[in-house]
Design an enzyme around this catalytic site. Structure first.
Site, mmCIF file in Angstrom:
data_model
loop_
_atom_site.group_PDB
_atom_site.id
_atom_site.type_symbol
_atom_site.label_atom_id
_atom_site.label_comp_id
_atom_site.label_asym_id
_atom_site.label_seq_id
_atom_site.Cartn_x
_atom_site.Cartn_y
_atom_site.Cartn_z
ATOM 1 N N ARG A 89 43.990 33.018 30.663
ATOM 2 C CA ARG A 89 42.838 32.560 31.462
ATOM 3 C C ARG A 89 42.895 31.041 31.660
ATOM 4 N NH1 ARG A 89 39.289 36.793 31.860
ATOM 5 N NH2 ARG A 89 39.298 38.323 30.189
ATOM 6 N N MET A 114 34.885 37.468 39.685
ATOM 7 C CA MET A 114 34.817 38.464 38.614
ATOM 8 C C MET A 114 35.826 38.172 37.499
ATOM 9 S SD MET A 114 32.355 40.084 39.858
ATOM 10 C CE MET A 114 32.187 41.564 38.878
ATOM 11 N N HIS A 133 24.176 35.715 39.665
ATOM 12 C CA HIS A 133 24.239 37.012 38.978
ATOM 13 C C HIS A 133 23.097 37.894 39.482
ATOM 14 C CE1 HIS A 133 25.287 39.789 35.803
ATOM 15 N NE2 HIS A 133 23.993 39.917 35.556
ATOM 16 N N VAL A 168 29.584 34.705 28.985
ATOM 17 C CA VAL A 168 29.436 35.268 30.331
ATOM 18 C C VAL A 168 27.956 35.410 30.703
ATOM 19 C CG1 VAL A 168 29.851 37.319 31.748
ATOM 20 C CG2 VAL A 168 31.617 36.485 30.187
ATOM 21 N N GLU A 198 19.720 36.593 47.070
ATOM 22 C CA GLU A 198 20.841 35.722 46.674
ATOM 23 C C GLU A 198 21.176 34.746 47.799
ATOM 24 O OE1 GLU A 198 23.334 38.630 43.641
ATOM 25 O OE2 GLU A 198 24.173 38.172 45.585
HETATM 26 C C1 GRF Z 1 26.789 39.206 44.143
HETATM 27 O O1 GRF Z 1 25.876 40.242 44.076
HETATM 28 C C2 GRF Z 1 26.704 38.337 42.919
HETATM 29 O O2 GRF Z 1 25.447 38.346 42.334
HETATM 30 C C3 GRF Z 1 27.707 38.966 41.999
HETATM 31 O O3 GRF Z 1 28.748 39.398 42.838
HETATM 32 C C4 GRF Z 1 28.216 39.702 44.113
HETATM 33 C C5 GRF Z 1 29.087 39.020 45.126
HETATM 34 O O4 GRF Z 1 28.823 39.486 46.421
HETATM 35 N N1 GRF Z 1 28.121 38.023 40.998
HETATM 36 P P1 GRF Z 1 29.582 38.861 47.663
HETATM 37 O O5 GRF Z 1 31.067 38.941 47.379
HETATM 38 O O6 GRF Z 1 29.112 37.451 47.825
HETATM 39 O O7 GRF Z 1 29.208 39.719 48.836
#
Ligand code: GRF
Length: 225
Positions: A89, A114, A133, A168, A198
């Site tokens: 990592r 991820m 998140h 995390v 978001e």
């Molecule tokens: C989002 O829901 C975020 O909260 C999570 O991963 C998703 C990413 O979505 N960590 P995108 O790739 O921006 O459409």
């Protein structure tokens, strides 16, 4: 221009009423593994002249991830750093740092990244590594946050933007937005409701984090407040 519109359930300690201007636009490096809809939302906020920033580079780790097409559509450079090709990592994080330096980015915006990051990346950009998140942290950290929230029967869920620390989905919270959870919700339905929030809070959280980092210059006078 209001930083966020008043119709969301928004929780933040101190939202300024307007989008801040900085002495220089913030230089963002966006890290994404998947679709990249948050990238698009951040780019749209910049385009609307709300978030005072430029996206210098998009780094992705999965060949064929949807974010690549979105970056291309936005005219943004993208760089594949495939984690499968690194011995550790830390080695991946060192390459991320090098790539961000090449593109002169100094804010690390994890938007569906991820991968666990290491102290190597966190220490290279103190308080400038952010993550989003899909839950109201500290509830439901990890990769199945939406499923777990549904399974737990919570009545309120949402999303969180926070500073990244070594654990995390931990670290000081910048903004949260809440959404209702309905009895008939599917994972997809709840996820879509959360993602709509978001897209609104991530640009605002970046602006707030930068304000917190102080180097704010008053937009009208050019002087520090
Ligand atoms: C989002 O829901 C975020 O909260 C999570 O991963 C998703 C990413 O979505 N960590 P995108 O790739 O921006 O459409």
């Amino acid at each position: 221009m209001a930083l966020v519109s008043p119709d969301s359930v928004l929780v933040s300690p101190s939202l300024p009423s307007c989008w801040p201007r900085f002495s220089q636009p913030l230089k963002l490096g966006v890290l994404a593994s998947g679709r990249g809809t948050n990238l698009e939302a951040i780019a749209a906020s910049i385009q609307r002249q709300e978030l005072h920033a430029t996206i210098q580079v998009v780094i992705y780790n999965n060949p064929g991830a949807g974010v690549v097409d979105r970056a291309r559509g936005l005219g943004l450079p993208s760089v594949l750093l495939n984690h499968r090709h690194y011995p550790s990592r830390e080695a991946l994080d060192l390459d991320i740092i090098q790539t961000l330096a090449t593109y002169q980015a100094n804010w690390v915006i994890m938007a569906g990244w991820m991968r666990c990051v290491t102290q190597v990346l966190i220490e290279a950009f103190p308080r400038q590594v952010l993550n989003i998140h899909p839950s109201l942290l500290p509830s439901f950290p990890g990769t199945h946050a939406v499923d777990q929230a549904l399974a737990a029967g919570v009545k309120l869920s949402g999303c969180t933007v926070h500073h990244v620390e070594i654990q995390v989905d931990r670290g000081p919270i910048i903004i949260q937005a809440g959404v209702p959870v309905y009895p008939q919700d599917s994972v997809a339905a709840l996820q879509a409701r959360i993602q709509a929030q978001e897209y609104r809070i991530y640009p605002a959280a970046i602006a707030l984090a930068a304000l917190d980092r102080a180097n704010l210059v008053d937009g009208k006078t050019g002087k520090r407040p």
